[in-house]
Design an enzyme around this catalytic site. Sequence first.
Site, PDB file in Angstrom:
ATOM      1  N   GLY A  30     -35.000  82.212  25.712  1.00  0.00           N
ATOM      2  CA  GLY A  30     -35.144  83.652  25.688  1.00  0.00           C
ATOM      3  C   GLY A  30     -33.785  84.307  25.475  1.00  0.00           C
ATOM      4  CB  SER A  84     -35.643  74.423  27.916  1.00  0.00           C
ATOM      5  OG  SER A  84     -36.821  73.995  28.528  1.00  0.00           O
TER       6      SER A  84
END
Length: 935
Positions: free
Chosen positions: A368, A161
């Site tokens: 992240g 993503s």
Amino acid sequence: MEGALTARDRVGIQDFVLLDAHTSETAFLDNLKKRFSENLIYTYIGTLLVSVNPYKELDIYSKKQMDIYMGVNFFELPPHIFALADNAYHTMLAEANNHFILISGESGAGKTEASKKILQYYAVSCPSTTLLDNVRDRMLLSNPVLEAFGNSKTLKNDNSSRFGKYMDIQFDIQGDAVGGHILGYLLEKSRVVHQNHGERNFHIFYQLVKGGEEDLLHQLGLESNCQHYSYLVQGECANVASINDKNDWKTVRNALSVIDFDERDIQVSCCHTACGNSFCDDIHSIAYCLLGVNVQVLQEGLTSRKIEAKTDEVLSPFTVDHAIYARDALAKAIYGRTFTWLVNKINDSMENKDSSRKTVIGLLDIYGFEVFYVNSFEQFCINYCNEKLQQLFIQLTLKSEQEEYEAENIGWEPVQFFNNKIICDLVEEKHRGIISVLDEECLRPGEATDLTFLERLEEKLDSHPHFVTHKLADKKTRKTLERGNFRLLHYAGEVTYCVVGFLSKNNDLLYRNIKDVMRQSKNTIVRECFASKESDGRRRPETVTFKSSLLGLTDILMSKEPWYVRCLKSNESQQPGQFDDVLVRHQVKYLGLMEHLRVRRAGFAYRCRYDVFLQRYKPLCPATWPYWRGVAAEGVEVLVQHLGYLPDEYKMGRTKIFIRHPRTLFATEDAFEVCKHDLGKDRKTKINQEVLFIFTEDRGQCYKYMNNLIIFYPRFIKGYMARGEAKTTDNSEYLAFVRQNYLNRLKDNLPKMVLDKTSWLTPPPVLMETSEILRQLHMRLMVRKYIRGITAQQKAQLQLKGITSVIFKGKKDSYPQSVSQPYVDTRISQYIVYSIPIVKYDRNGFKARPRQLILTQTAAYVVDDAKIKQRVLYTTLKGVSVSTLSDGIIIFHIPSEDDKQKGDLIMQCDHLFEALTKLSVVANKQSAINVVQGR
């Protein structure tokens, strides 16, 4: 948690809170590895779920598995993402408040898959109707569309993503999923024009080129060969074995149809995608980056030459470098606007127009923490986002723990943890933080470059402990830093950033004459995309936009109850069965898992409701077995005294017992396992003795047993088979049994709260009407008890809340969050009726000034340090205006002919609903308060 106790020896600890060596990172990793080796990828830290990516299919997501976890206590079954999703859902229904699930981890850790599993669970577990099925289908099928336009292959993940996604799933009061809304964050637009070796552009480009129908490709001026387009082959991996672009295109086309995209909408998205390909047929044939197909450039060159294209004709003023920059800027602008348009279209298809109150569960799937060989502006923004989320994570965790301790009247013990506020301030502090310095460099006159930006940072941050450059470093550190780099010490570790490109990426400018051409294009799709003039003039830097959206996201999350999923990569090569200790240890550190465990273990490792604890362990004490007739808390006290718990090993809260050490609980559980085994043997022996006695000693009992076997049981079975028919001789006994059984179960499971609308036992068909009458009677009884228990102060609160509801319900976005906040008589002491801190804005220049608003019986006063700045008599107050949005702005309308006044009074108040409700009561001005649409 009970499941974690019985299985702890074979597969490690299912909840890290019960890990005896809870401060040991090695013990933490050993437990993860032990469970991973047996394909147990989920482990709890309290209600936080840790998920380790196995890189293989596991048979744990079937419909059968979903059924097992529906409506079950969180700790009753082994850890699973379905358990977290189910408990978030049922807690939302029981408490009628909003929740969110934060899914985090680095690229390739399984965040997107976790988000899909949660959506699939809600699609199966929620009630089903044709309307609701349509809503769920659109939610589920928004995933492949957003993945196509927002995901790409990177070095770490074939389906990474490259944007952050927050989705609200809206539920009505019955628990039905009735709508949804998506917010997108930080789309990596630079990927459209540049990819590193081994990486690809966004999936949609390859899907369209490889899978697009021949007519569609012809209409768009495309060829079915990725090698013809420079934007698609920079990473030299247009073809990936694990990706089937042709099949994925069919999935996306089908999904677009289900989400209510008509052919024109699909044409818009395809055309905008195709234009990026058309730009880069040949890097030297682009001068003006025209939107359209089959761009053809005259051979005279790029400077001051006439450019002809199928859509438009313009004169290029650019040099080659300017033309390349303009081409890339326009390609990124088109793709960014297309993505925004796409998300808005999806939101329109999922929108629920019913104005009745809804609760939501939000899903946040966001980048992240990222550390690459070369880290640029994108990694800086991503890691700043993770710093803010980590700050929020610790705040909410501490807040949740403290609130539970206070609610149970247990003393709170302060927890030592790393507060990353110093890093957040380093990035975002006004006038001195990195973002402020970057924005100043982008906007200041003169020749600003990436290196001048670095020099300004060195001037501003030369003594900051978390910031270092080649110039500021000591001799040893200087060897590891290039002259154009700076290094930040994040909560997750050190990251070195290369400043090259920071200014251009932050500006991301699109020349105004290009925008003008786009708006005048003959192509209606182009005009639609570039119709807005919001970016004309001095454009807001990317960091300003991102910081603003991040603050908005933080506000959204702070208003909801949190649940967390932390995703870990088991190895870098994405091979099944491999557990890389070093890699996992690094992720455990930067995801703050040890910090979270320390917070959860502050004081007490285990807590459990009295009735649950007593029900499980009552066989261990003669006084509580087999039945305890008194209050559950007293039974637990008797039980733990019998077991020999020392005074410092446990505390008795209002509704729960708190146990300090895991070893105390494990000893209790081991004793229970032994006791359970003995009870089983005793029960079997007793049954055998009773049967033997019946057949050898008591002929009457024997005759009764045989009579039941021959006559009663067949009749009972026959009654069961005829249970759906009208009452007859055959089924009367069975129906009587059903009635009695249901009423007995209902007696022991009556709802305890007025707001509990979901736990009433489902009746058999024969008792539908009776059950509804009983439910209404029970509800009246609970309401009566509740009303009788209301104090005069609570009654006054409810009356004020009723007035607030009349004024604001269904009109102002932030009203639902205010319902649970009690009103106070005054927020500044020593005043007559009501007082509260506000921010007052000057009418000229809108400068913010801290003030106090004081309400008396006759007037409202704006005060600064005991000095009255303005008095507004209630008799002269024409009206009060607020917006429908979530802001706290209040405007007092004052007659302009009043010479003593300064005009309308503009204020911001953190307790808007409370303040205006008090004003409406004191001044009798309820009808004068207007909620105005928009800003």
